[in-house]
Design an enzyme around this catalytic site. Structure first.
Site, short mmCIF file in Angstrom:
data_model
loop_
_atom_site.label_atom_id
_atom_site.label_comp_id
_atom_site.label_asym_id
_atom_site.label_seq_id
_atom_site.Cartn_x
_atom_site.Cartn_y
_atom_site.Cartn_z
N ARG A 146 3.34 -9.99 6.95
CA ARG A 146 5.03 -9.76 7.26
C ARG A 146 5.32 -9.04 8.26
O ARG A 146 6.43 -8.81 8.53
CB ARG A 146 5.57 -9.20 5.77
CG ARG A 146 5.48 -10.01 4.53
CD ARG A 146 5.88 -9.41 3.23
NE ARG A 146 4.86 -9.96 1.99
CZ ARG A 146 4.85 -9.49 1.05
NH1 ARG A 146 6.04 -8.75 0.57
NH2 ARG A 146 4.20 -9.64 0.05
N ARG A 154 16.01 -2.80 -4.33
CA ARG A 154 14.92 -2.92 -5.11
C ARG A 154 14.89 -2.36 -6.64
O ARG A 154 15.77 -2.19 -6.79
CB ARG A 154 13.83 -2.07 -4.28
CG ARG A 154 14.07 -0.66 -4.32
CD ARG A 154 13.35 0.15 -2.99
NE ARG A 154 14.03 -0.36 -1.77
CZ ARG A 154 13.47 0.00 -0.73
NH1 ARG A 154 12.20 0.75 -0.44
NH2 ARG A 154 13.95 -0.47 0.47
N LYS A 183 1.66 7.57 3.98
CA LYS A 183 0.90 6.22 4.18
C LYS A 183 0.64 5.93 5.69
O LYS A 183 0.04 4.74 6.00
CB LYS A 183 2.04 5.33 3.85
CG LYS A 183 2.66 5.50 2.25
CD LYS A 183 3.88 4.85 2.07
CE LYS A 183 4.68 5.24 1.04
NZ LYS A 183 6.19 4.74 1.00
N PRO A 229 0.82 -1.29 -0.08
CA PRO A 229 0.09 0.03 0.01
C PRO A 229 0.75 1.09 0.01
O PRO A 229 1.58 1.40 0.87
CB PRO A 229 -0.61 -0.24 1.10
CG PRO A 229 -0.40 -1.12 2.00
CD PRO A 229 0.56 -2.09 1.21
N GLU A 230 0.43 1.98 -0.94
CA GLU A 230 1.07 3.56 -0.95
C GLU A 230 -0.06 4.31 -0.74
O GLU A 230 -0.94 3.93 -0.21
CB GLU A 230 1.78 3.70 -2.18
CG GLU A 230 3.04 2.78 -2.61
CD GLU A 230 3.94 3.00 -3.70
OE1 GLU A 230 4.03 4.13 -4.28
OE2 GLU A 230 4.51 1.89 -4.10
#
Length: 309
Positions: free
Chosen positions: A135, A292, A61, A2-3
DNA sequence: CCTCAAACCTGGAAGC
DNA sequence: TGCTTCCAGGTTTGAG
């Protein structure tokens, strides 16, 4: 993952279910999910019991619910966090971390009973807010509110988080000036939540593709027009995601009603390695940065001289 | 103050 | 089939 748009979809989804309701006995099933609530899980539950939720808010966020105690329940979904509103009798999700029972204000607290003994026909006004997080990068905590630069309440822990590009009070000129003072690459700056919040790896790549900038473009080379182009691109892609009801791709991310959002079809760069650029047909490349992925078009977004990482 | 990288997690996918 | 490795990545923390 989610951003900003995904978190805003969650906030909007929560609004009608939580505002005006009272929180009951909170159960923390995994202490890691409240690790940033320093006094511990018992204190966390104690500060929420009996409190009325007065509103839902977001910056970048981060999402928070204001309480009638004057404090706020602050949430960050991390990479896999979900806030679900479920019937209290609904079976526990695989990665359920925190249960927050909610009842209509004025309703009597439900009698303490083991889950198996709950009446089959629970009152229609009783729901349970659930924090589910595979997570466990996400977290919940109770925080005090401090005034922000406009005098509005802001959880004290996120004072350093900048306004986001969809915030009407976001200052484009100040952001451009701050960028030029930095000596780093444009993507690293976009991911720096103290400069601009709400932008994560996906929307950074999408904004840069639209603005035709490579992620290593040195920030000090960005004139006002280039910064304006990046901001416009970020706003465009975020608003498009918001208009689609949220989101992206990862099946882990689910909106407040448990439905998987889907914005993947609107992505022009992210996750499209070797697929043709929609502007010029050149295969999209994938480069690794900060452990990333960064996706870009080799033709539209050439690696600049003096690339910064 | 600025810059940068490690650390924190889990489970699906890919490789062997 | 089963084991191992890779990969996703936002934020905090601390070193330089």
């Amino acid at each position: 993952m989610p951003e900003l748009p995904e978190v805003e979809v969650v906030r909007r989804g929560l609004e009608r279910w939580v505002t005006g309701r009272a929180i009951g006995a909170v159960t923390v099933l995994h202490p890691r999910s409240v690790r940033r609530h320093v006094p511990g899980p018992e204190d966390f539950a104690g500060r929420l019991a009996g409190r009325l939720v007065t509103g839902t808010h977001r910056r970048g966020k981060y999402l928070w619910l204001t309480l009638d105690s004057g404090d706020a329940l602050l949430a960050h979904l991390g990479m896999s966090g979900q806030l679900l509103v479920q019937p209290p009798a609904q079976a526990a999700e695989r990665h359920l971390r925190v249960r927050l029972p909610l009842r209509a204000a004025g309703a009597k607290p439900a009698p303490a009973a083991a889950p198996a003994e709950r009446p089959a026909a629970a009152p229609a006004d009783a729901v349970e807010l659930r924090f589910v997080d595979q997570r466990t990068f996400g977290h919940l905590l109770v925080d005090t509110l401090v005034p922000d630069d406009a005098g509005r309440g802001l959880p004290s822990l996120i004072r350093h988080i900048a306004r986001d590009p969809l915030d009407p009070a976001f200052d484009d000129e100040a952001f451009a000036a701050a960028l030029r003072r930095r000596r780093t690459g444009v993507k690293r700056a976009l991911l720096d939540q103290s400069l601009i919040s709400g932008v994560g790896n996906i929307y950074a790549d999408e904004a840069l593709w639209r603005a035709r900038l490579h992620w290593t473009q040195p920030t000090e080379t960005l004139d006002r027009e280039r910064v304006a182009a990046v901001l416009a691109a970020a706003r465009e892609v975020m608003r498009a995601a918001l208009a689609e009801g949220g989101t992206s791709f990862d099946s882990l991310y689910v909106n407040v009603n448990g439905e998987s959002g889907y914005f993947a079809r609107g992505l022009r760069a992210y996750g499209r390695r070797d697929e043709p650029c929609e502007r010029c047909g050149t295969p999209i490349r994938r480069e690794v940065f900060m452990n990333r992925s960064s996706f870009s078009c080799p033709t539209c977004q050439p690696t600049p001289d003096g690339a910064r990482f």
